[in-house]
Design a protein around this motif. Sequence first.
Motif, PDB file in Angstrom:
ATOM      1  N   HIS A 293       8.688  11.665 -47.720  1.00  0.00           N
ATOM      2  CA  HIS A 293       7.701  10.363 -47.259  1.00  0.00           C
ATOM      3  C   HIS A 293       8.856   8.998 -46.690  1.00  0.00           C
ATOM      4  CE1 HIS A 293       4.798  12.884 -49.442  1.00  0.00           C
ATOM      5  NE2 HIS A 293       5.638  12.597 -50.654  1.00  0.00           N
TER       6      HIS A 293
ATOM      7  N   VAL B 282      11.949  10.966 -39.783  1.00  0.00           N
ATOM      8  CA  VAL B 282      10.917  11.174 -40.430  1.00  0.00           C
ATOM      9  C   VAL B 282      11.455  12.357 -41.320  1.00  0.00           C
ATOM     10  CG1 VAL B 282       8.718  12.227 -41.573  1.00  0.00           C
ATOM     11  CG2 VAL B 282       9.035  10.442 -39.571  1.00  0.00           C
TER      12      VAL B 282
ATOM     13  N   LYS C  82       6.566   4.692 -46.348  1.00  0.00           N
ATOM     14  CA  LYS C  82       5.814   5.703 -45.979  1.00  0.00           C
ATOM     15  C   LYS C  82       5.249   4.790 -45.779  1.00  0.00           C
ATOM     16  CE  LYS C  82       4.574   7.068 -50.447  1.00  0.00           C
ATOM     17  NZ  LYS C  82       3.926   6.675 -51.988  1.00  0.00           N
ATOM     18  N   ASN C  83       5.128   6.266 -44.295  1.00  0.00           N
ATOM     19  CA  ASN C  83       3.886   5.906 -43.113  1.00  0.00           C
ATOM     20  C   ASN C  83       3.002   5.042 -43.039  1.00  0.00           C
ATOM     21  OD1 ASN C  83       4.679   6.689 -40.584  1.00  0.00           O
ATOM     22  ND2 ASN C  83       4.362   9.182 -40.854  1.00  0.00           N
ATOM     23  N   ASP C  84       2.890   6.368 -44.272  1.00  0.00           N
ATOM     24  CA  ASP C  84       0.389   5.468 -44.859  1.00  0.00           C
ATOM     25  C   ASP C  84       0.836   3.897 -44.845  1.00  0.00           C
ATOM     26  OD1 ASP C  84       0.689   8.225 -44.592  1.00  0.00           O
ATOM     27  OD2 ASP C  84       0.066   8.870 -46.668  1.00  0.00           O
TER      28      ASP C  84
ATOM     29  N   HIS D 178       4.255  15.705 -36.487  1.00  0.00           N
ATOM     30  CA  HIS D 178       4.215  16.232 -37.854  1.00  0.00           C
ATOM     31  C   HIS D 178       5.378  18.153 -37.801  1.00  0.00           C
ATOM     32  CE1 HIS D 178       2.621  13.376 -40.009  1.00  0.00           C
ATOM     33  NE2 HIS D 178       1.163  13.723 -38.627  1.00  0.00           N
TER      34      HIS D 178
ATOM     35  N   THR E 184      10.133   7.295 -43.189  1.00  0.00           N
ATOM     36  CA  THR E 184       9.473   7.500 -41.844  1.00  0.00           C
ATOM     37  C   THR E 184      11.002   5.697 -41.032  1.00  0.00           C
ATOM     38  OG1 THR E 184       7.574   7.541 -42.026  1.00  0.00           O
ATOM     39  CG2 THR E 184       8.924   6.071 -39.404  1.00  0.00           C
TER      40      THR E 184
ATOM     41  N   HIS F 167       4.933  10.530 -31.822  1.00  0.00           N
ATOM     42  CA  HIS F 167       4.664  10.254 -33.313  1.00  0.00           C
ATOM     43  C   HIS F 167       3.749   8.810 -32.952  1.00  0.00           C
ATOM     44  CE1 HIS F 167       8.146  11.700 -36.148  1.00  0.00           C
ATOM     45  NE2 HIS F 167       8.236  12.061 -34.733  1.00  0.00           N
TER      46      HIS F 167
ATOM     47  N   TYR G 181       0.019   3.081 -38.707  1.00  0.00           N
ATOM     48  CA  TYR G 181      -0.917   4.235 -39.278  1.00  0.00           C
ATOM     49  C   TYR G 181      -1.833   4.586 -40.247  1.00  0.00           C
ATOM     50  CZ  TYR G 181       3.998   6.378 -36.449  1.00  0.00           C
ATOM     51  OH  TYR G 181       4.278   6.571 -36.272  1.00  0.00           O
TER      52      TYR G 181
ATOM     53  N   LEU H 126      12.265   6.958 -33.679  1.00  0.00           N
ATOM     54  CA  LEU H 126      11.679   7.436 -34.866  1.00  0.00           C
ATOM     55  C   LEU H 126      12.386   9.000 -35.470  1.00  0.00           C
ATOM     56  CD1 LEU H 126       7.703   6.342 -33.992  1.00  0.00           C
ATOM     57  CD2 LEU H 126       9.514   5.160 -35.721  1.00  0.00           C
TER      58      LEU H 126
END
Lengths: 165, 617
Positions: free
Chosen positions: B84, B79, B125-127, B145, B86, B69, B132, B77
């Motif tokens: 959504h 996910v 969230k990852n975003d 992913h 992590t 990742h 990230y 990690l």
Amino acid sequence: MTTESQNKVDIAVLDKIIADCGGDKSHLIAMLQKVQEVYRYVPEDAMIYIGTKVEDLSPATVFGVATFYAQFSLDPKGKYEIRCCDGTACHVRGSMPVINAIKAKLDLKDGKFTTDDGLFSLETVSCLGACGLAPVVMVNDKVYPQMTSDAIKVVLDTILQEENK
Amino acid sequence: MELSIDIQKEQEIAQEEIKNQGFRVLVCGGTGCVANGSEKVMAKFRELGANVSTLSAHDKMTVVPTGCHGFCEQGVLVVLPEQHTTYVKVKLEDVEEIFNSHIVGGKPVERLLYVDPKTQQHVMKNDDINFYAKQTRTALENCGHINAESLDEAIAVHGYEALSNILKENNPDAVIQEVLDSGLRGRGGAGFPTGLKWKFTAANKGGKSYVVCNGDEGDPGAFMDRSVMEGDPHKLLEGMAIAAFAIGADEGYIYVRAEYPLAIKRLRKAIADAEERHYLGKNIMGTEFSFTLHIKEGAGAFVCGEESALIASIEGERGMPRPKPPFPANKGLFGRPTLINNVETLANIPVIMRKGAKWFSSMGTETSKGTKTFALTGEVNNTGLIEVPMGTTLREIIFDIGGGIRGGKKFKAVQIGGPSGGCLTEEHLDLPMDYESLTKAGAMVGSGGLVVMAEDTCMVEVARFFMNFTKNESCGKCVPCREGTKNLLKILEKIVKGKGEMEDLEILEDLANTVKDGSLCGLGKTAPNPVLSTLKYFKDEYIAHIVDKKCPAGVCTALKTIKIQEDKCKGCTKCARTCPVGAIEGTVKQPHHINQDKCIKCEACLNNCPFKAIVQE
């Protein structure tokens, strides 16, 4: 060529390795890797045999290739091969104290890299590609992340305990 | 050409299969997370999932081992893509809580979420994780992913779609033109335009030719190629097949360094799977185009990253560079025309062909297009693998994505481009990262290793460290590199030992320039860069070592003095007993002192003094 080293190589094993690699000189590195897998080093007689047997090779060429690449050892390595990373990321985060701790623990000094009982050997490598977890030590195929001089002693003790069981 | 495989249909089937997996739990199976115990985490999830029949809206759960990742610092990690979420630093004993609370109960486990170092808030969230959020991923788009060992999962995310389109259109020249138009440049170091390399090799079409992938990622501090090979191997294979089609090759080699056993394992599986389903091998997708791939393992020689040395190594010889010309495009592997590209370069190809050259060249700067991966390591909070558009500044990378310097220390320098690169300082933080700007500043993009250094790093020692590396790795073929690196190292060792003289600096610079100008291959030509860049930006540190006999960062052992402060010493004798060389003298209950001639500066006394009476000067 000593009688002792002659006893160490098995012609049948070498023939199989050469055949598995297609008997072609372009696969010399792969042959030497397989030899090292079997013997934990590349014995002189194995080099001579491959250099004589494989077309277009000579013992001198084989010796030249074996000494060029860092992976090949002409002396026996330990049952547990310790590869301590001293790449940039590991160096900046303190790989030297870890290396020194291993040397002290295993009593490796003056250029000696394998323990007398043949259990451990130590080499410093330039990067294992696990820089996010620096400093990193690899024992055979297992990667140990974020090492310190104390943590590596625990790792070695655990292995010793297993061995003494 | 007529194809026997309908890739759209295959994609739909593969996507359907992913849906049928039910509740997906992605666990990182990259080298870093495996080291942190991700295999045990996966096994535990599988064990728990097997025993529960009702999982929120799904009838089953699938644990997917993914590639890296990138956020290695925070491993293991885990996910949950549908949620959504992590989870970071997951340990074996946390698995049950995640499973019971979140997967079955629908309630996230807050304590295992990432904590933003600036706001101290939990981020789900990852975003939303800064690390990230500021990235743009092309070569790494699928890493983390998908199941890295599944051909179907690769197909579900457009794997082999570009190859299929290209084979249908059957126009190799158009493929080369598209790569030229994209502005893609070699990601291995030198930055040569990829399309041009393809064009030159294609000009020798007719007889046997080869495509070689350079996976000998030897730069210490770089691991992007490892992550692509481990995390999305099919993207690399597809890129190589497209290259082979464009230049008219039918055979290829991937040269992987022996230090990457997991990458070798995954590539072998990927090639076997792809051949079985006719995405590689004889008559790909039922067409006349065939492409057979082999893997060659390296044996630990840094110089083999140089293309002509790599060719020699594949041929089974000592990995020594050959003079150019002839270039590999004319006379390469086994004397035949050969295209050599780096892993990351080839991984960009399928994406460029699918999304178009225009899309790719819309990112980056005037001369450096697209995105570039960087391995961010050293004294930075978030270490890991990142991908950003070319031209992103060092400041954004180190302070936004990297979260700043760890332990509140002060930023000092960043070493970029490995042993061939240079050290840049605070004044370069707003420099756009592209090929030209970095070369101008005395560094290079190189493979993309970024090692961040803080105030307690000694720059002279860093230069010595790199020179020691290049001296060891010099193949010995040409004199300037073999003898030059040896003598550069000698001078640097003299300086860090406090025995340097001012005229050494002139010799150092002179010799460095000779090695740079006179060496045969890229290794020697770039080996003096760390010396030259530290001399340029940190000359005061060199002078401090030479004139004041002091190491400002307090790193160089020979320049340290360990002293006992008499007023604080109680005469407990502990230090004298600890000292391995018997350098400490004194009588009981009287202040002790250190014999500086005997002291080896091991600091054993300093670490053991119960009264903190021993200091380093």
